[in-house]
Design a protein around this motif. Structure first.
Motif, PDB file in Angstrom:
ATOM      1  N   ASN A   1      10.119  15.933  -3.209  1.00  0.00           N
ATOM      2  CA  ASN A   1      10.103  17.332  -3.625  1.00  0.00           C
ATOM      3  C   ASN A   1      10.206  17.424  -5.143  1.00  0.00           C
ATOM      4  N   SER A   2       9.687  18.506  -5.656  1.00  0.00           N
ATOM      5  CA  SER A   2       9.726  18.750  -7.093  1.00  0.00           C
ATOM      6  C   SER A   2       9.754  20.251  -7.332  1.00  0.00           C
ATOM      7  N   ALA A   3      10.580  20.669  -8.269  1.00  0.00           N
ATOM      8  CA  ALA A   3      10.637  22.097  -8.618  1.00  0.00           C
ATOM      9  C   ALA A   3       9.275  22.580  -9.104  1.00  0.00           C
TER      10      ALA A   3
ATOM     11  N   TYR B   1       6.998  23.522  -5.706  1.00  0.00           N
ATOM     12  CA  TYR B   1       7.159  24.782  -4.976  1.00  0.00           C
ATOM     13  C   TYR B   1       7.144  26.006  -5.892  1.00  0.00           C
ATOM     14  N   SER B   2       7.424  25.819  -7.187  1.00  0.00           N
ATOM     15  CA  SER B   2       7.339  26.962  -8.103  1.00  0.00           C
ATOM     16  C   SER B   2       5.885  27.350  -8.370  1.00  0.00           C
TER      17      SER B   2
ATOM     18  N   LYS C   1       9.269  29.435   0.615  1.00  0.00           N
ATOM     19  CA  LYS C   1       9.695  28.725  -0.594  1.00  0.00           C
ATOM     20  C   LYS C   1      11.096  28.142  -0.430  1.00  0.00           C
ATOM     21  N   ARG C   2      11.959  28.887   0.257  1.00  0.00           N
ATOM     22  CA  ARG C   2      13.331  28.407   0.472  1.00  0.00           C
ATOM     23  C   ARG C   2      13.328  27.145   1.328  1.00  0.00           C
TER      24      ARG C   2
ATOM     25  N   SER D   1      11.903  24.231  -0.739  1.00  0.00           N
ATOM     26  CA  SER D   1      12.858  23.785  -1.760  1.00  0.00           C
ATOM     27  C   SER D   1      13.993  22.980  -1.147  1.00  0.00           C
ATOM     28  N   ASP D   2      14.238  23.148   0.154  1.00  0.00           N
ATOM     29  CA  ASP D   2      15.317  22.440   0.837  1.00  0.00           C
ATOM     30  C   ASP D   2      14.894  21.033   1.279  1.00  0.00           C
TER      31      ASP D   2
END
Length: 412
Positions: A361-363, A366-367, A377-378, A381-382
């Motif tokens: 995962n990477s900010a 999903y951003s 998105k939640r 992000s998890d």
């Protein structure tokens, strides 16, 4: 009156009622057509039981569960739909890989249509509805849902004709929350789906010791993407991506490492001032792009290069166009070929001589997904990482969530 004569029958009746409510399942899969080549089953009662058990063991999740229920625009249980013992999702042979369908019974079609409207589905006429890439048609006391509407008429014709069910749940699922099955003639290959404390596992073998060892090695890395595939896996994945690698390509191994980077992209547009003079306008926006290195090993590097040229995957600027991320440059070497993004270099991670695809995962990931809902998105992000591994005929997919106070089933 002897109280034992009253209590004992009551206990027996209660036990029978509990069995039928909690454990007895109708295993007849009457809505999966005979020409299905892939099936996803969800054991609704087992999933519900696991959820309730987790909820009872974690009182801190009670308020969150209640808030979720209140924030939901209606629930399926009040939507006029009959909740099945097994949710049946299927893919029809000779259709696009992205086309999946499911059929459900309705006890109140008008209530279900009202539910769809509350969920922001758009009415398309003739009892057809759409929201994003989900299509639904209501026909009598049934509804068909799919990622496409192209198969609706065929499916309607099949279940409208009375016939004995072709499939039974025991053919696909064995003591798991769900399963994914692939059908080829009379052969069925089953993959169980299990929801654990902080991960989802999809596998066709109970022995995961080897796969856990691979995961332990990969967890030490930091790259967004790590891939290592042998000849057979390259063939399988390239087929899914409609970029078939024939044996004549001589490719024996594929290795890739990638990271994400945020760049400033300048958009130039033109407008007119009050005197009708053309004025250049520059707008800067941030975009997310991968930086990557790919290493392709081959038994015959010259033949591999010729194969790529024949497929028109190499353009005049020596860019490899079979992958969508440009610009890049491809070069030949004694072992095969190498491809790298041009904007920045990334070092290739060490070879493990295993088959795996790891996506961390990477900010930045999903951003950049602007079209997703807040809930989607939640959930993304998890996620910590997604891992695919293969050894011989055994396959394992692990969706690992970040550590949390509540088990995964209560978070999502």
């Amino acid at each position: 009156m002897n109280t034992k004569k009253i209590i004992v029958p009551l206990i027996v009746l209660f036990a029978i009622a509990v069995y039928f409510v909690a454990f007895h399942k109708n295993k007849s899969l009457k809505y999966i057509p005979e020409n299905a080549d892939a099936v996803i089953l969800i054991d609704v009662k087992k999933l519900t039981g696991q959820y309730l058990f987790s909820l009872a063991a974690h009182p801190s999740g009670w308020s969150g569960s209640e808030n979720k229920r209140k924030s939901t625009k209606g629930s399926l249980k009040d939507a006029g739909i009959i909740i099945p013992d097994f949710l049946q999702i299927f893919h029809i042979k000779d259709t696009k890989f992205s086309e999946w369908y499911s059929v459900a019974e309705l006890k109140d079609s008008q209530k279900f249509i009202s539910f769809l409207k509350k969920q922001s589905f758009t009415a398309k006429g003739n009892n057809r509805f759409q929201k994003d890439q989900i299509f639904i048609v209501v026909t009598g006391n049934h509804c068909i849902a799919g990622t496409s509407d192209s198969g609706f008429e065929t499916i309607k014709n099949k279940f409208s004709v009375s016939s004995d069910p072709v499939w039974n749940a025991d053919q696909f699922i064995n003591n798991a929350v769900g399963s994914i099955s692939f059908i080829s003639g009379k052969k069925i290959q089953n993959f169980s789906i299990d929801i654990n404390e902080d991960e989802i596992e999809i596998k066709n073998s109970p022995d995961t010791e080897t796969f856990n060892a691979i995961a332990s090695q990969l967890e030490k890395g930091t790259h967004f993407l790590d891939i290592e595939l042998d000849k057979e896996n390259v063939r399988n994945f390239s087929h899914l991506l409609n970029k078939s690698f024939a044996d004549s390509s001589q490719v024996t191994s594929f290795k890739a490492t990638a990271d994400l980077e945020q760049l400033n992209d300048t958009i130039i547009s033109y407008e007119y001032d009050d005197s009708f003079n053309e004025v250049e306008k520059k707008t800067v926006q941030k975009i997310t792009q991968p930086i990557y290195t790919i290493d392709i090993l081959s038994n015959a590097p010259e033949k591999t290069w010729e194969y790529f040229q024949a497929k028109k995957w190499i353009n005049n600027e020596n860019q490899f166009t079979a992958i969508p991320f440009q610009p890049n440059v491809i070069s030949r070497n004694k072992q095969g070929a190498a491809i790298r993004s041009t904007q920045k270099a990334v070092s290739l991670s060490p070879r493990l001589k295993e088959n795996y695809i790891l996506i961390r995962n990477s900010a930045l990931l999903y951003s950049s997904l602007k079209t997703l809902s807040t809930k989607e998105k939640r959930i993304i992000s998890d996620i910590d990482y997604v891992l695919y591994t293969n050894k011989s005929k055994d396959y394992w997919i692990k969706i690992k969530a970040k550590n949390g106070e509540l088990p995964l089933i209560l978070r999502w």
